[in-house]
Design a protein around this motif. Structure first.
Motif, short mmCIF file in Angstrom:
data_model
loop_
_atom_site.label_atom_id
_atom_site.label_comp_id
_atom_site.label_asym_id
_atom_site.label_seq_id
_atom_site.Cartn_x
_atom_site.Cartn_y
_atom_site.Cartn_z
N TYR A 42 64.92 52.59 6.10
CA TYR A 42 64.71 51.22 5.61
C TYR A 42 64.99 51.19 4.11
CZ TYR A 42 62.35 47.12 3.83
OH TYR A 42 62.07 45.96 3.17
N ASN A 43 65.73 50.19 3.68
CA ASN A 43 66.08 50.01 2.28
C ASN A 43 65.23 48.90 1.68
OD1 ASN A 43 67.24 49.53 -0.20
ND2 ASN A 43 69.26 48.99 0.58
N LYS A 100 65.17 48.35 9.91
CA LYS A 100 65.38 49.79 10.06
C LYS A 100 66.75 50.07 10.66
CE LYS A 100 60.55 50.98 10.41
NZ LYS A 100 59.50 51.60 11.21
N ILE A 101 67.45 51.07 10.10
CA ILE A 101 68.79 51.46 10.52
C ILE A 101 68.73 52.86 11.10
CG2 ILE A 101 71.16 51.90 9.73
CD1 ILE A 101 70.35 48.97 9.49
N ALA A 118 67.52 64.75 2.77
CA ALA A 118 68.12 63.42 2.57
C ALA A 118 67.92 62.99 1.13
CB ALA A 118 67.47 62.42 3.51
N PHE A 119 68.92 62.28 0.61
CA PHE A 119 68.79 61.69 -0.72
C PHE A 119 69.63 60.42 -0.77
CE2 PHE A 119 71.94 65.05 -0.79
CZ PHE A 119 73.05 64.46 -1.37
N VAL A 154 63.67 54.00 -3.07
CA VAL A 154 63.86 52.71 -2.40
C VAL A 154 64.12 52.83 -0.91
CG1 VAL A 154 64.64 51.51 -4.49
CG2 VAL A 154 66.32 52.59 -3.00
N VAL A 155 64.45 54.03 -0.41
CA VAL A 155 64.74 54.22 1.01
C VAL A 155 63.60 55.00 1.66
CG1 VAL A 155 66.31 55.25 2.70
CG2 VAL A 155 67.23 54.11 0.69
N THR A 156 63.13 54.49 2.80
CA THR A 156 62.08 55.15 3.57
C THR A 156 62.68 55.58 4.91
OG1 THR A 156 60.42 53.73 2.60
CG2 THR A 156 59.81 54.87 4.62
#
Length: 71
Positions: free
Chosen positions: A2-3, A35-36, A52-53, A59-61
């Motif tokens: 999620y962004n 959510k993607i 992950a980065f 800002v990304v969960t």
């Protein structure tokens, strides 16, 4: 993933190793999209690591689960 930012964010996932492009998943995460799905059930073996980065910090969960299987 999620962004929560006000613009699209590029997410890079090192799936098992950092070798580019063999083990990297690079995906644009749109803002306000919900959510993607980023890792659609890929199998990971032999105690590999997933990292992950994002192109913008904090800002990304990412959420998910681990389905452990034994012989």
């Amino acid at each position: 993933a999620y962004n929560g930012h006000t613009a699209d964010v590029v997410l890079t996932i090192e799936f098992g190793a950092a070798t580019v492009p063999d083990n990297n998943i690079i995906i644009n995460i749109p803002y306000k999209a919900g959510k993607i799905l980023v890792v659609p059930g890929f199998i990971l073996q032999n105690e590999r690591t997933v990292k992950a980065f994002a192109s913008v910090a904090n800002v990304v969960t990412i959420t998910g689960y681990v389905n452990r299987m034994t012989d």
